[in-house]
Scaffold this active site. Structure first.
Site: not given
Lengths: 391, 391
Positions: A17-19, A22, A109, A246, A312-313, A341
């Site tokens: 993974g490389s986001g 990542g 993924f 959370k 953000r939640n 989420q």
């Protein structure tokens, strides 16, 4: 067998993974393989889902850009990467001979990535999942580390904490928690001894003795940096649950804050939320879950605090009360098509708890669901979670 | 002896102190004596240090104003008080026949108030101290509840939580923690059985059987409101320490936030701070201190969160970094002659730890002291608290 002067092989580390997160973890890990040449091979391969990017007005492959400019211009721009990160577009080639696999990709993924990897990973490799959250459906609550471990037949631990990728990438100090608790194995017989909750599987193979042991101390050396303090624990379920639940609590904190009830009410929501996380863990992962994972570690209390401060939640829930609008409307306006989420987890957790007949035992989680559904109002939270038992 | 139909007497409650927090707690308690007529006498006497106030352009006594207008115009303006709060300028008259004494006055007045009360309190009365903090000097670390209990020869528990007086007075929801753990007594022999850390004293008298027992359940009924949720614990030392030590941690949180290190770093400071509180409690009050008091209760984790969100220690420390000025200068400018609790507690705690030879075991508390002294910089915090032990 190990020789007296030390072990003869070193661990080869691959990042899947490389986001944003990542690449950040790849940076941390690659700094540490350089710093610990006795334990780890210097080069760290990072699997990159290949795409074209425009650099200097030219179309180039992202892997090439990473390997020549040492920067992930698409997902972590302006952060210089260690030169020993080697981007690789081929998933199977990335994990070849790797004894440590660090998973850090979007959870949707996981399944197809593991399908591709199956049969191609070193049989005694160990995994660490940095993927936040858990897979909750009406029927089950499953850890991503378990999904990975079971699909690949390896042991997989987890990393989670109060970490925002960009801040870690900028080397702003934070803490994190790594849970790692492989079954004890007898290397001569190559079978796990005893059984623990986690990605236990008869397929797991013991680490050959010519490798340095993967003790807590050595795993810590792979992730700990002066700006990224690691604490090691055994409780993989607790570490994973904290990162998922959370988000549900952050909605309640946002509503309460939106009502103008002040910091005390917000802190009360967080406290109650942490205690419901503990209860959830003990109810559904009882073999391994420890209270302290939630109350004393970065993946628990600290991640809760951060998420209820500016996540953000929290922000969307707060705005929804302040503006008197449904949270879905705020989500659409603020998140550019992305989804909260917290809301999906709240629905999933509620379906699971209802199926288990345990809704009443989790009054805060249940309150969040009922407020999302319009059955209750944020103002009802104190009443809904009030402990009326006399002690 | 109790009759079969129930006990024959009721508890009379007195509040010692009538400032902002004292009056707020009097309001809470007076609502509860009304709501629980089987346990408590309706009227709640509140000791008021008499002073003249100007109301309707007339000079009046504060006690008279409270008893006629049912408002503490000086210390809790615009909050209607229950009519069963009876302000009394005479300290000894206030506690006459009272079986429950709630202490809520500035800590510098504890000694002289107890001197006046000595010999005038009901011998089997029980106290609850709502006074935040502990008395730390180079030589000892003493709980205010112990000071009160020892001076008066009664058992004294403690109340502390993430509570801002004005918000509680406005009935904005919050939680609190009440610690109450009197030694078990045999009422016939009137002597304590066993020994516990707290205000233990051979002088304590058992509650006569004609009174309702002062169980956790009944003590809870004196403080719990729909907007003020009480959790009962046994750990008086833990409850008291949390309220004192959090101020030291809030300075570190403010500095880190002032550096722009973000919410993760701030949450990390809080987490480390909570764990040093636990360690401090276990080191110096080992008989009774429980980790959970700090990690799971309002007086611990929630109060820490609130103090590191917007408390004055946090705010002044943050400004001092942002403006590059000594914290003393900020304190003078912002606090109108008042002093930061965090700085004085940090010095007191350091003197105590140094005398005990335990400075190194509390790296965050010690870092705060050294930064205040100019020996270290806020930027050094991660390095100073880094855990270099391998697990």
């Amino acid at each position: 067998m190990a020789t007296l002067g030390g072990t003869v092989k070193k661990h080869k580390v691959a990042i899947i993974g490389s986001g944003n997160w990542g690449t950040t973890i790849a940076k941390v890990v690659a700094e540490n393989t350089q710093a610990n040449p006795d334990l780890f091979e210097r080069d760290v391969r990072m699997w990159v889902y290949e795409e074209q990017v425009t650099v200097d007005q030219q179309q180039q492959k992202l892997t090439q850009v990473i390997n020549t400019k040492h920067e992930n211009v698409k997902y972590l721009p302006n952060i210089p990467l260690p030169t020993n990160i080697i981007a690789n577009p081929d998933l199977i080639d990335t994990v070849r001979d790797a004894t440590i696999l660090v998973f850090n990709l979007p959870h949707q993924f996981i399944a197809r990535t593991c399908d591709t990897l199956k049969g191609h990973v070193v049989p005694f490799a160990r995994g660490i999942s940095c993927i936040k959250g858990v897979n909750v459906t009406e029927d089950k609550c499953e850890l991503f580390s378990d999904t990975i471990g079971q699909q690949l037949g390896i042991y997989c631990g987890a990393l989670s904490g109060a970490n925002i990728a960009t801040e870690v990438a900028l080397e702003k100090w934070s803490e994190t928690t790594v849970a790692y608790d492989p079954p004890e194995m007898d290397s001569r017989h190559q079978t796990p001894v005893g059984s623990r909750r986690g990605s236990e599987s008869g397929e797991q193979k013991a680490l050959p003795a010519e490798y340095p042991t993967l003790s807590h101390s050595n795993i810590k050396k792979l992730f700990h940096r002066p700006y990224f303090h690691v604490r090691m624990v055994h409780d993989v379920a607790g570490v994973s649950l904290g990162g998922a639940l959370k988000n549900v609590v952050a909605l309640a904190a946002g509503w309460v804050d939106g009502l103008g009830w002040g910091d005390n009410a917000k802190a009360a929501v967080m406290r109650v939320g942490i205690m419901e996380e503990v209860k959830f863990g003990k109810a559904f992962f009882s073999n391994s879950v420890r209270t302290e994972t939630f109350t004393e570690e970065s993946c628990g209390v600290a991640d809760m605090i951060t998420s209820c401060s500016g996540g953000r939640n929290f922000r969307c829930a707060k705005m929804s009360v302040q503006e008197g609008k449904p949270i879905g409307e705020i989500e659409e306006r603020e998140l550019n098509g992305q989804k909260l989420q917290g809301t999906s987890t709240a629905y999933e957790v509620n379906a699971f708890l209802t199926k288990e007949g345990k809704e009443q035992e989790f009054p805060l989680f249940t309150a969040v669901y009922n407020i999302l559904e319009g059955n209750k109002k944020p103002q009802d939270i104190p009443d809904l979670i009030e402990d009326r038992s006399n002690e």
